[in-house]
Design a protein around this motif. Structure first.
Motif, PDB file in Angstrom:
ATOM      1  N   VAL A  78      33.804  24.905 -68.578  1.00 18.93           N
ATOM      2  CA  VAL A  78      34.145  26.322 -68.393  1.00 18.93           C
ATOM      3  C   VAL A  78      32.828  27.089 -68.299  1.00 18.93           C
ATOM      4  CG1 VAL A  78      35.456  28.304 -69.254  1.00 18.93           C
ATOM      5  CG2 VAL A  78      36.172  25.986 -69.868  1.00 18.93           C
ATOM      6  N   PRO A  79      32.406  27.446 -67.092  1.00 20.86           N
ATOM      7  CA  PRO A  79      31.121  28.153 -66.970  1.00 20.86           C
ATOM      8  C   PRO A  79      31.144  29.448 -67.780  1.00 20.86           C
ATOM      9  CG  PRO A  79      31.961  27.491 -64.810  1.00 20.86           C
ATOM     10  CD  PRO A  79      33.057  27.234 -65.789  1.00 20.86           C
ATOM     11  N   ALA A  80      30.015  29.760 -68.440  1.00 18.93           N
ATOM     12  CA  ALA A  80      29.918  30.987 -69.246  1.00 18.93           C
ATOM     13  C   ALA A  80      30.236  32.206 -68.386  1.00 18.93           C
ATOM     14  CB  ALA A  80      28.517  31.119 -69.826  1.00 18.93           C
ATOM     15  N   TYR A  81      30.802  33.207 -69.022  1.00 15.62           N
ATOM     16  CA  TYR A  81      31.146  34.453 -68.319  1.00 15.62           C
ATOM     17  C   TYR A  81      30.688  35.604 -69.219  1.00 15.62           C
ATOM     18  CZ  TYR A  81      34.049  37.647 -65.511  1.00 15.62           C
ATOM     19  OH  TYR A  81      34.510  38.646 -64.680  1.00 15.62           O
ATOM     20  N   PRO A  82      29.388  35.871 -69.214  1.00 13.30           N
ATOM     21  CA  PRO A  82      28.856  36.888 -70.122  1.00 13.30           C
ATOM     22  C   PRO A  82      29.323  38.290 -69.740  1.00 13.30           C
ATOM     23  CG  PRO A  82      27.114  36.046 -68.692  1.00 13.30           C
ATOM     24  CD  PRO A  82      28.343  35.239 -68.395  1.00 13.30           C
ATOM     25  N   ALA A  83      29.131  39.231 -70.666  1.00 10.59           N
ATOM     26  CA  ALA A  83      29.570  40.613 -70.435  1.00 10.59           C
ATOM     27  C   ALA A  83      28.989  41.157 -69.132  1.00 10.59           C
ATOM     28  CB  ALA A  83      29.154  41.476 -71.622  1.00 10.59           C
ATOM     29  N   SER A  84      27.740  40.777 -68.843  1.00 10.18           N
ATOM     30  CA  SER A  84      27.111  41.304 -67.622  1.00 10.18           C
ATOM     31  C   SER A  84      27.873  40.835 -66.367  1.00 10.18           C
ATOM     32  CB  SER A  84      25.652  40.852 -67.546  1.00 10.18           C
ATOM     33  OG  SER A  84      25.597  39.447 -67.619  1.00 10.18           O
ATOM     34  N   ALA A  85      28.413  39.594 -66.404  1.00  7.28           N
ATOM     35  CA  ALA A  85      29.155  39.084 -65.240  1.00  7.28           C
ATOM     36  C   ALA A  85      30.504  39.791 -65.109  1.00  7.28           C
ATOM     37  CB  ALA A  85      29.366  37.578 -65.380  1.00  7.28           C
ATOM     38  N   PHE A  86      31.176  40.021 -66.235  1.00  9.94           N
ATOM     39  CA  PHE A  86      32.468  40.725 -66.215  1.00  9.94           C
ATOM     40  C   PHE A  86      32.261  42.141 -65.659  1.00  9.94           C
ATOM     41  CE2 PHE A  86      36.476  41.391 -69.175  1.00  9.94           C
ATOM     42  CZ  PHE A  86      37.167  41.969 -68.117  1.00  9.94           C
ATOM     43  N   GLU A  87      31.240  42.816 -66.171  1.00  9.67           N
ATOM     44  CA  GLU A  87      30.970  44.188 -65.706  1.00  9.67           C
ATOM     45  C   GLU A  87      30.610  44.188 -64.211  1.00  9.67           C
ATOM     46  OE1 GLU A  87      28.867  46.267 -69.041  1.00  9.67           O
ATOM     47  OE2 GLU A  87      28.391  47.675 -67.404  1.00  9.67           O
ATOM     48  N   ALA A  88      29.801  43.210 -63.818  1.00 11.32           N
ATOM     49  CA  ALA A  88      29.405  43.130 -62.400  1.00 11.32           C
ATOM     50  C   ALA A  88      30.631  42.873 -61.520  1.00 11.32           C
ATOM     51  CB  ALA A  88      28.371  42.023 -62.205  1.00 11.32           C
ATOM     52  N   ASP A  89      31.565  42.021 -61.981  1.00  7.25           N
ATOM     53  CA  ASP A  89      32.787  41.772 -61.209  1.00  7.25           C
ATOM     54  C   ASP A  89      33.612  43.044 -61.062  1.00  7.25           C
ATOM     55  OD1 ASP A  89      32.419  39.149 -60.524  1.00  7.25           O
ATOM     56  OD2 ASP A  89      33.617  38.326 -62.169  1.00  7.25           O
ATOM     57  N   MET A  90      33.729  43.804 -62.148  1.00  7.94           N
ATOM     58  CA  MET A  90      34.491  45.063 -62.078  1.00  7.94           C
ATOM     59  C   MET A  90      33.879  45.995 -61.037  1.00  7.94           C
ATOM     60  SD  MET A  90      37.181  45.443 -64.034  1.00  7.94           S
ATOM     61  CE  MET A  90      37.326  47.211 -64.279  1.00  7.94           C
ATOM     62  N   ARG A  91      32.569  46.091 -61.066  1.00 10.42           N
ATOM     63  CA  ARG A  91      31.897  47.001 -60.127  1.00 10.42           C
ATOM     64  C   ARG A  91      32.017  46.489 -58.693  1.00 10.42           C
ATOM     65  NH1 ARG A  91      26.199  48.865 -62.394  1.00 10.42           N
ATOM     66  NH2 ARG A  91      26.296  49.783 -60.336  1.00 10.42           N
ATOM     67  N   ARG A  92      31.842  45.182 -58.533  1.00 10.26           N
ATOM     68  CA  ARG A  92      31.853  44.585 -57.196  1.00 10.26           C
ATOM     69  C   ARG A  92      33.231  44.723 -56.542  1.00 10.26           C
ATOM     70  NH1 ARG A  92      33.014  39.318 -55.660  1.00 10.26           N
ATOM     71  NH2 ARG A  92      33.283  38.720 -57.832  1.00 10.26           N
ATOM     72  N   VAL A  93      34.295  44.332 -57.273  1.00 11.49           N
ATOM     73  CA  VAL A  93      35.603  44.315 -56.602  1.00 11.49           C
ATOM     74  C   VAL A  93      36.166  45.723 -56.408  1.00 11.49           C
ATOM     75  CG1 VAL A  93      36.164  41.992 -57.451  1.00 11.49           C
ATOM     76  CG2 VAL A  93      37.097  43.979 -58.634  1.00 11.49           C
ATOM     77  N   THR A  94      35.702  46.686 -57.195  1.00 11.57           N
ATOM     78  CA  THR A  94      36.198  48.062 -57.011  1.00 11.57           C
ATOM     79  C   THR A  94      35.236  48.891 -56.152  1.00 11.57           C
ATOM     80  OG1 THR A  94      35.098  48.900 -59.006  1.00 11.57           O
ATOM     81  CG2 THR A  94      37.335  48.047 -59.279  1.00 11.57           C
ATOM     82  N   ASP A  95      34.227  48.226 -55.554  1.00 15.10           N
ATOM     83  CA  ASP A  95      33.205  48.952 -54.782  1.00 15.10           C
ATOM     84  C   ASP A  95      32.583  50.059 -55.618  1.00 15.10           C
ATOM     85  OD1 ASP A  95      33.203  47.494 -52.488  1.00 15.10           O
ATOM     86  OD2 ASP A  95      34.773  48.678 -51.524  1.00 15.10           O
ATOM     87  N   ASP A  96      32.308  49.734 -56.874  1.00 16.92           N
ATOM     88  CA  ASP A  96      31.627  50.651 -57.801  1.00 16.92           C
ATOM     89  C   ASP A  96      32.450  51.886 -58.170  1.00 16.92           C
ATOM     90  OD1 ASP A  96      29.420  50.424 -59.303  1.00 16.92           O
ATOM     91  OD2 ASP A  96      28.002  50.669 -57.664  1.00 16.92           O
TER      92      ASP A  96
END
Ligand code: FAD
Length: 495
Positions: A78-96
């Motif tokens: 299970v690759p790590a999913y740090p807070a920075s990756a979760f936050e980056a995903d939120m920003r990326r998929v919602t176009d910021d």
């Protein structure tokens, strides 16, 4: 003296989290749910129970996992999913467009909230069947998502109901909230109607609104999402019709987030349009498109099936299907790829499926233009980059056509061919009321409306245009828990 300290409106995941949290903070809690008990649980009941959490190592959750689900753990990656990756995903998929403050609260409290839920009796497992592929003898998870509840949404609601009752929460089913009475800042009132048409008033020191979005109301969908949305298939409960949102706005709550977009997916075209199916729940979804191709009735492709892992594209592709002729599309696979499809969805019955030994025959069975389909497939098959296929990683095995398929391209050349007819299934709406980091509802000036809190899909600001899979339940839990705690404190302070 008020009847209760805290009243929670809406009995889905967010509502139960608020109720359990308020009770934990000493409040006398009433939960009002519009649906009768046999149809309760909101959209949360229909879910797969997937929760997105930030973590460094899966070992952090080892003690929470149901013992029956850990036998493969030593062969699991299970690759790590740090807070920075979760936050980056939120920003990326919602176009910021995600609210940065709410997003930070969501991400930073996600893992701790899962642990809190476990303490309340919610049971956890690794979702091998949805989020992992077997690769070189190991199970490799993808898409930042691995944790789910035992027995999915059905299990989640059963476990929540038990936890709430054990904590002393009173639950009234068949209680449709039709009014909020907020004139007296120390006494917050709710008017609700029961099945016999009688209206009742109950009072409390604070209210938590968790009555979902407006996805089950075709008129509101047409008004806010645009023409055509009245035709979408409702994936979840029939009772999220937006009236509590309207009551909150009328009481002065500010709107927040994207009222013109929603979460929508590929859904079996033979399903009922008005509401989900309580037996099949999420099995009517069709989410293995990244390893096939998707065409419309003209036989043309219209999206990049392999743009990203399914979790990051599925919630925006329902909208693309709705735009196609007759709002329909077809997911196509062949004998090579059919064994890779999610069994819980594609082996589920009834299903809008056709099987044929040739593409024209498949087209005829599904109502696709045969010449268009053969042209599309011929061009697609001839454009695939020759690198190894690996569904567990973004393999770069692209088809260089228009639109491209960026990963996991496999020639459709081995009969029998399989086709699945899909429509646009609406999951939930993204627009809601504005809340702050303690889930207090804000008015247009940014001031808290005393004693009014909100969570779950009724609160806006987190999602826009798209959504990272598994975030709705986590958001409902994080902000529901906060809302319950702060509502209990407010009620105590104003008693
Ligand atoms: C098929 C499907 C699969 C999904 N899978 C996942 C998943 O695996 N992971 C994930 O994170 N998300 C998933 N989602 C999204 C998820 O369901 C939502 O994000 C989440 O359930 C929202 O929780 P909620 O408590 O805000 O709303 P809900 O669970 O919908 O609860 C709202 C409740 O309010 C009640 N209500 C409405 N109006 C009134 C009124 N006037 N008076 C009283 N009560 C009222 C409704 O009856 C309902 O019970 C899925 C959704 C669907 C439909």
């Amino acid at each position: 003296m008020t009847d209760f300290d805290v009243i929670v409106v809406g009995g889905g995941n967010a509502g139960f989290c608020a109720a359990e949290s308020a009770a934990e903070h000493g409040a006398r809690v009433l939960l009002l749910e519009k649906a009768p008990e046999a149809e309760a649980g909101g959209n949360s009941y229909y879910t797969a129970g997937a929760f997105r959490v930030a973590f460094e190592s899966v070992a952090e959750f080892r003690d929470l996992l149901d013992p029956d689900t850990t036998d493969r753990l030593d062969r699991t990656v299970v690759p790590a999913y740090p807070a920075s990756a979760f936050e980056a995903d939120m920003r990326r998929v919602t176009d910021d467009r995600c609210d940065p403050v709410l997003t930070r609260v969501l991400v930073s409290r996600s893992a701790d909230t899962v642990r809190w839920l476990a303490g309340n009796g919610i049971r956890w497992r690794l979702m091998y069947e949805r989020q992992a592929y077997e690769s070189n003898g190991s199970w490799v998870f993808f898409g930042g998502l691995f944790l789910g509840t035992v027995d999915g949404g059905k299990g989640l609601i059963a476990q929540h109901t038990r936890a709430a009752r054990d904590a002393g929460v009173r639950i009234r089913y068949g209680a449709e909230v039709v009014g909020l009475e907020l004139a007296d800042p120390a006494v917050r009132g709710v008017r609700y109607r029961t099945a016999d048409g009688t209206e009742h008033v109950v009072t409390a020191g604070a209210l938590v609104l968790t009555a979902g979005g407006f996805e089950a109301d075709p008129d509101r969908r047409e008004r806010y999402l645009g023409p055509g949305w009245g035709q979408a298939y409702v994936r979840g409960c029939a009772t999220n019709t937006g009236e509590v949102l309207d009551l909150a706005l009328a009481a002065g709550a500010a709107r927040h987030g994207d009222w013109s977009s929603c979460h929508s997916v590929a859904w079996d075209a033979g399903a009922d349009r008005a509401a989900g199916n309580r037996e099949l729940t999420n099995q009517l979804t069709r989410q293995s498109y990244p390893i096939g191709i998707v065409v419309n009735e003209n036989g043309q492709r219209f999206l990049d099936e392999g743009a990203d892992f399914r979790n990051y594209t599925y919630a925006k592709y329902g909208r693309e299907i709705l735009r196609q002729p007759n709002g329909r599309a077809f997911q196509l696979f062949d004998a090579k790829t059919r064994p890779l499809l999610r069994t819980e969805e594609y082996d589920s019955r009834p299903i809008s499926e056709a099987v044929a030994d040739s593409l024209p025959e498949l087209a005829a069975k599904l109502g696709i233009d045969p010449d268009g389909l053969v042209r599309t497939v011929t061009e697609f098959n001839g454009s695939i980059v020759d690198v190894p296929f690996d569904p567990a990683v973004k393999d770069g095995r692209a088809a260089r056509v228009d639109p491209p398929k960026s990963n996991w391209a496999q020639a459709l050349d081995t009969p029998p061919y399989y086709g699945y007819a899909v429509g646009c299934g609406i999951t939930f709406t993204f627009g809601g009321v504005r809340i702050d980091e303690s889930a207090a509802v804000l008015d247009e000036s940014g001031t808290r409306i005393a004693g009014l809190y909100a969570a779950g899909e009724l609160a806006g600001g987190l999602f826009s245009g798209n959504y990272p899979g598994g975030t709705g339940l986590t958001a409902g839990a994080v902000f529901g828990r906060l809302a319950g705690e702060h509502a209990a404190r407010h009620a105590r302070a104003s008693a």
